[in-house]
Design an enzyme around this catalytic site. Sequence first.
Site, PDB file in Angstrom:
ATOM      1  N   LYS A 107       0.863  -1.193   0.000  1.00  0.00           N
ATOM      2  CA  LYS A 107       0.000   0.000   0.000  1.00  0.00           C
ATOM      3  C   LYS A 107       0.888   1.227   0.000  1.00  0.00           C
ATOM      4  CE  LYS A 107      -4.417   1.118   0.180  1.00  0.00           C
ATOM      5  NZ  LYS A 107      -5.557   0.345  -0.358  1.00  0.00           N
TER       6      LYS A 107
HETATM    7  P1  NAD Z   1     -12.777   8.390  -2.650  1.00  0.00           P
HETATM    8  O1  NAD Z   1     -11.762   9.413  -2.351  1.00  0.00           O
HETATM    9  O2  NAD Z   1     -13.253   8.199  -4.062  1.00  0.00           O
HETATM   10  O3  NAD Z   1     -14.092   8.646  -1.770  1.00  0.00           O
HETATM   11  C1  NAD Z   1     -14.120   8.817  -0.389  1.00  0.00           C
HETATM   12  C2  NAD Z   1     -15.406   9.546  -0.074  1.00  0.00           C
HETATM   13  O4  NAD Z   1     -15.597   9.586   1.338  1.00  0.00           O
HETATM   14  C3  NAD Z   1     -15.406  10.998  -0.567  1.00  0.00           C
HETATM   15  O5  NAD Z   1     -16.648  11.288  -1.167  1.00  0.00           O
HETATM   16  C4  NAD Z   1     -15.173  11.786   0.711  1.00  0.00           C
HETATM   17  O6  NAD Z   1     -15.733  13.091   0.650  1.00  0.00           O
HETATM   18  C5  NAD Z   1     -15.856  10.915   1.735  1.00  0.00           C
HETATM   19  N1  NAD Z   1     -15.344  11.071   3.094  1.00  0.00           N
HETATM   20  C6  NAD Z   1     -14.052  11.163   3.492  1.00  0.00           C
HETATM   21  N2  NAD Z   1     -13.968  11.284   4.820  1.00  0.00           N
HETATM   22  C7  NAD Z   1     -15.229  11.257   5.274  1.00  0.00           C
HETATM   23  C8  NAD Z   1     -15.809  11.324   6.556  1.00  0.00           C
HETATM   24  N3  NAD Z   1     -15.045  11.445   7.661  1.00  0.00           N
HETATM   25  N4  NAD Z   1     -17.152  11.245   6.669  1.00  0.00           N
HETATM   26  C9  NAD Z   1     -17.927  11.108   5.564  1.00  0.00           C
HETATM   27  N5  NAD Z   1     -17.433  11.036   4.326  1.00  0.00           N
HETATM   28  C10 NAD Z   1     -16.110  11.118   4.179  1.00  0.00           C
HETATM   29  O7  NAD Z   1     -12.214   7.020  -2.046  1.00  0.00           O
HETATM   30  P2  NAD Z   1     -12.628   5.532  -2.426  1.00  0.00           P
HETATM   31  O8  NAD Z   1     -11.686   5.044  -3.470  1.00  0.00           O
HETATM   32  O9  NAD Z   1     -14.097   5.462  -2.646  1.00  0.00           O
HETATM   33  O10 NAD Z   1     -12.211   4.766  -1.073  1.00  0.00           O
HETATM   34  C11 NAD Z   1     -13.054   4.736   0.065  1.00  0.00           C
HETATM   35  C12 NAD Z   1     -12.647   3.571   0.962  1.00  0.00           C
HETATM   36  O11 NAD Z   1     -12.719   2.358   0.210  1.00  0.00           O
HETATM   37  C13 NAD Z   1     -11.223   3.652   1.511  1.00  0.00           C
HETATM   38  O12 NAD Z   1     -11.211   3.046   2.785  1.00  0.00           O
HETATM   39  C14 NAD Z   1     -10.456   2.789   0.538  1.00  0.00           C
HETATM   40  O13 NAD Z   1      -9.266   2.263   1.109  1.00  0.00           O
HETATM   41  C15 NAD Z   1     -11.467   1.698   0.269  1.00  0.00           C
HETATM   42  N6  NAD Z   1     -11.250   0.955  -0.967  1.00  0.00           N
HETATM   43  C16 NAD Z   1     -11.168   1.574  -2.181  1.00  0.00           C
HETATM   44  C17 NAD Z   1     -11.005   0.818  -3.333  1.00  0.00           C
HETATM   45  C18 NAD Z   1     -11.001   1.431  -4.710  1.00  0.00           C
HETATM   46  O14 NAD Z   1     -10.984   0.673  -5.692  1.00  0.00           O
HETATM   47  N7  NAD Z   1     -11.049   2.743  -4.871  1.00  0.00           N
HETATM   48  C19 NAD Z   1     -10.874  -0.576  -3.247  1.00  0.00           C
HETATM   49  C20 NAD Z   1     -10.969  -1.187  -1.991  1.00  0.00           C
HETATM   50  C21 NAD Z   1     -11.151  -0.408  -0.866  1.00  0.00           C
END
Ligand code: NAD
Length: 476
Positions: A107
């Site tokens: 990561k």
């Molecule tokens: P992203 O940046 O696209 O979206 C995150 C969203 O959460 C944003 O809309 C942001 O405004 C919101 N947010 C952030 N902090 C917040 C809070 N305290 N309260 C409410 N909303 C909040 O990120 P993502 O890629 O969707 O990732 C989100 C989670 O999913 C992370 O934990 C990431 O590790 C996990 N994840 C992502 C992927 C991927 O393919 N992108 C894969 C597996 C896991």
Amino acid sequence: MSLAGEPSFRESVDLMFNRAVRVMGLSPGLEEKIRVCNSCYTVRFGVRLRGDIHTFTGYRAVHSEHAEPVKGGIRYAMSVNQDEVEALAALMTYKCALVETPFGGSKGGLRIDPSKWEEDELERITRRFAYELIKRDLINPSQNVPAPDMGTSEREMAWIVDQYQRMNTTDINALACVTGKPLHQGGIAGRVEATGRGLQYALREFFRHPEDVARAGLSGGLEGKRAIVQGLGNVGYHTAKFLTEEDGVRLLAIIERDGAIFSAEGLDVEAVRDWIRLNGGVKGFPGATFSADGPGMLETDCDILIPAAMEGVINLGNAARLKAPLILEAANGPITAGADEALREKGVVVIPDMFANAGGVTVSYFEWVKNLGHIGFGRMERRQEEARHKLLIDELERLSADQDLGWTLSPRFKHRYLKGADELELVRSGLDDTMRGAYQQMRVLWHDRPEITDLRMAAYVVAIDRIAKSYKSKGL
Ligand code: NAD
């Protein structure tokens, strides 16, 4: 996130790991080897921007190299730190093992608030960060393959692959150095939606097993179930969209950074997404009530709670007050180890992150294979498949006419049967198969072994068992 009186994110992952290995009978030495993070590289680099030099701090943690390349996203956020990337790298190791993608876990992260920089500035910062990682083989098609995570997307992956190509001009497999790329730059159909799609498939598989649904105190299928989503980014948006548009789930509330909105009739995900784009948050969304206390909305009565933003949001401070009987962990590590225990005691069923959000890495695996194969999925077979199906349809219609049987095939059936699968359909099929297969392995342990009390423990046991076998066969 560091929470008063609670272990750090990495310690939380280790505590969950320790619960699982207690029932596995591995040697203490092997347990330790699997648990520890192999290495974590910290880089501080300067970029001249806005007339001054700005120094940025980035990380790339490699948790386990039992399989290579290692795989894991790159996150852009001010909260990024070594503890966090190590925890996320460990989760990647277990996740890849659970869904049988042939990768170790890694990561990366950069301490940056992307909203504070213009696009061309972000490009220069990303290229510089990538340069630092590439020259140490921490981005490399056969050793370490990043992907998007919180705060990064196809755009950053496109800059990274271009940077790699500039530095490795004769590497024929250069496109495979990173996944989650745009389709026109070596990406794969369905990668952007993949994590959300995988979460949908995970939930569908859970609801195919009435005994499992009953353990959460629920009954019936997904249709009409009330859900709450935290975070409408890549993962939250796609999950909410697919569940509401395709499975009849009613989305009661969306929690974002600026607060939460609630509607008992259900929210329109596309409309909320457009609203956030225009207004920067959920506040003021028409037809819904707004609460500035976003985290408070996690405690609202619903059937399925879907934290899809970040780690540690369900902790000892709020776990006892949660009302959802089923939690789908879309984010990585949204529940701390302490909260996990409290929820288990309350009988809440948690579909754990390492399984639930594995759709992203699964489709990344397909993308990597596509890049190494230098050919898109379905390109050789699609028309052949269509021709064979047409042969059968023509023969059936001929038989019906010759024998005066009066059969007619409906135009809808003919259209669907005659169409050969394109890349998107193949990717979704492979993803669905992966999610179903992994869930079934977990649930067998959950039901057959009383000491394995929950799905998270089952997921760890399946994953750790595979990694242990890999180490043992290498003579470790
Ligand atoms: P992203 O940046 O696209 O979206 C995150 C969203 O959460 C944003 O809309 C942001 O405004 C919101 N947010 C952030 N902090 C917040 C809070 N305290 N309260 C409410 N909303 C909040 O990120 P993502 O890629 O969707 O990732 C989100 C989670 O999913 C992370 O934990 C990431 O590790 C996990 N994840 C992502 C992927 C991927 O393919 N992108 C894969 C597996 C896991």
